[in-house]
Write an enzyme that holds these catalytic residues in place. Structure first.
Site, mmCIF file in Angstrom:
data_model
loop_
_atom_site.group_PDB
_atom_site.id
_atom_site.type_symbol
_atom_site.label_atom_id
_atom_site.label_comp_id
_atom_site.label_asym_id
_atom_site.label_seq_id
_atom_site.Cartn_x
_atom_site.Cartn_y
_atom_site.Cartn_z
ATOM 1 N N SER A 1 0.832 -1.206 0.000
ATOM 2 C CA SER A 1 0.000 0.000 0.000
ATOM 3 C C SER A 1 0.863 1.251 0.000
ATOM 4 O O SER A 1 1.961 1.268 0.579
ATOM 5 C CB SER A 1 -0.906 0.018 1.240
ATOM 6 O OG SER A 1 -1.592 1.248 1.348
ATOM 7 N N LYS B 1 -17.295 -1.152 0.911
ATOM 8 C CA LYS B 1 -16.213 -0.667 1.758
ATOM 9 C C LYS B 1 -16.644 0.458 2.710
ATOM 10 O O LYS B 1 -15.870 0.851 3.583
ATOM 11 C CB LYS B 1 -15.052 -0.186 0.891
ATOM 12 C CG LYS B 1 -14.345 -1.318 0.145
ATOM 13 C CD LYS B 1 -13.316 -0.810 -0.840
ATOM 14 C CE LYS B 1 -12.163 -0.110 -0.186
ATOM 15 N NZ LYS B 1 -11.296 -1.014 0.611
ATOM 16 N N TYR C 1 -3.031 0.294 9.711
ATOM 17 C CA TYR C 1 -3.090 -0.427 8.439
ATOM 18 C C TYR C 1 -1.778 -0.289 7.676
ATOM 19 O O TYR C 1 -1.181 -1.282 7.243
ATOM 20 C CB TYR C 1 -4.255 0.105 7.603
ATOM 21 C CG TYR C 1 -4.171 -0.245 6.144
ATOM 22 C CD1 TYR C 1 -4.373 -1.544 5.703
ATOM 23 C CD2 TYR C 1 -3.871 0.733 5.189
ATOM 24 C CE1 TYR C 1 -4.290 -1.874 4.346
ATOM 25 C CE2 TYR C 1 -3.785 0.419 3.842
ATOM 26 C CZ TYR C 1 -3.991 -0.884 3.428
ATOM 27 O OH TYR C 1 -3.894 -1.194 2.104
#
Length: 331
Positions: A117, A187, A146
């Site tokens: 990411s 999401k 995250y």
């Protein structure tokens, strides 16, 4: 066969769709569907098997015992909530599962492509260059749980390589930037701003964006590297078809665009004038808010990727007219 973890999720289901459209139905999806409409992400697809997360270890062990070879493991599954607070759950989902899959792919000599990411870059103080040397990686400081969990796995994999430990015949970590497109609706708050605000755009209501709280940056001019999901999947598919290339790579367009431009493009796609109002950014997120992200794509180009990226206005137009503004929004 190909195993796609998170295959009912946003990017994962678009990977499955792309493989189906290329004539491949030998795809195994590993995911959980829950009790909402996430299943619709796969409703138009054809797959060979569906493996719940609790059964994945046993399924992989069965493959190994039976001598069943996988063409690749495409690991898109993760807890991608950037506001997640349960560190134990995030570490189990994003770090420990990734390690188990890496071990399995190493032992069985299976190519391993996984989702890293752009959140690993943190505030961007070290830039957004996909330098995978360990000293460069160790300087990165992700801003949330995250991003940290993804960063830890990148470090663990590169640490194995530095120590000369075995790795899969191909391994690729994809540092996705701001991906948007069909099948992201489940999401919730983690969906793209466009998906979350489209009903306001369609109804002609005013869309609210954050004011800037940084000198020299105008309201709504906070910028991200927005990439349409079809382009992101095309990059992944290129790596799948190019087993000689391994490494950590950015997946973005290389051009930062503003949230104001993103929303304006949605109004334009419907032939309407933009209606935007700016509101104060919540104090709780101001210190962690990224004002600018822009991927470096030179490394991807040097590796041999010669595809293009859909310009923002064109990508938003396709998303709006082909999906968001239709009764059936799913790919």
């Amino acid at each position: 066969m190909l195993l796609v973890t998170g295959g009912a999720g946003f990017i994962g289901s678009n990977v499955v769709a792309s493989l189906n459209e290329a004539g491949r139905t030998d795809v195994v999806v590993n995911d959980r569907l829950g009790c909402d409409d996430k299943w619709r992400n796969l409703a138009k697809r054809e797959i060979a098997d569906f493996v719940p997360p609790a059964d994945l270890g046993r399924w992989l062990d069965d493959c190994r015992r039976a001598g069943r070879k996988l063409g690749a493991v495409i690991h898109m599954g993760a807890n991608s909530d950037t506001t997640a607070r349960d560190g134990d759950e995030v570490m189990d989902s994003n770090f420990r599962l990734s390690l188990r899959l890496l071990d399995w792919c190493t032992e069985t000599r299976t190519p391993f492509i996984y989702a890293s990411s752009a959140a690993t870059y943190g505030g961007g103080e070290e830039g957004f260059v996909d330098d995978e040397d360990l000293p460069a990686l160790r300087r990165l400081r992700p801003l949330n749980l995250y991003g940290w969990s993804k960063h830890l796995f990148d470090l663990a994999l590169k640490g194995r390589q530095a120590r000369g430990e075995p790795l899969p015949p191909q391994w690729v970590g994809l540092k996705f930037f701001n991906v948007f497109g069909p099948n992201e609706y489940h999401k919730g708050e983690m969906a793209s701003l466009l998906a979350k605000r489209f009903e306001d755009v369609r109804a002609g209501r005013t869309v609210t964006l954050f004011k800037s709280h940084r000198d020299g940056i105008a309201d709504g001019d906070q910028r991200r590297d927005f990439i349409y999901v079809e382009d992101a999947v095309a990059v992944l598919r290129w790596f799948l078809d190019t087993p000689s290339v391994s490494g950590l790579f950015n997946v973005g367009t290389g051009e930062a665009r503003s949230f104001r431009e993103l929303i304006t493009a949605a109004f334009t796609a419907l032939g309407a004038p933009a209606k935007i109002q700016y509101v104060d950014m919540p104090v709780a997120i101001r210190d962690q808010y990224q004002y600018f992200t822009q991927s470096s794509v030179e490394k991807l180009r040097r590796a041999g990727w010669n595809g293009g990226f859909t310009p923002l206005e064109q990508a938003v137009g396709r998303y709006v007219t082909d999906f968001l503004d239709r009764a059936d929004r799913y790919r």
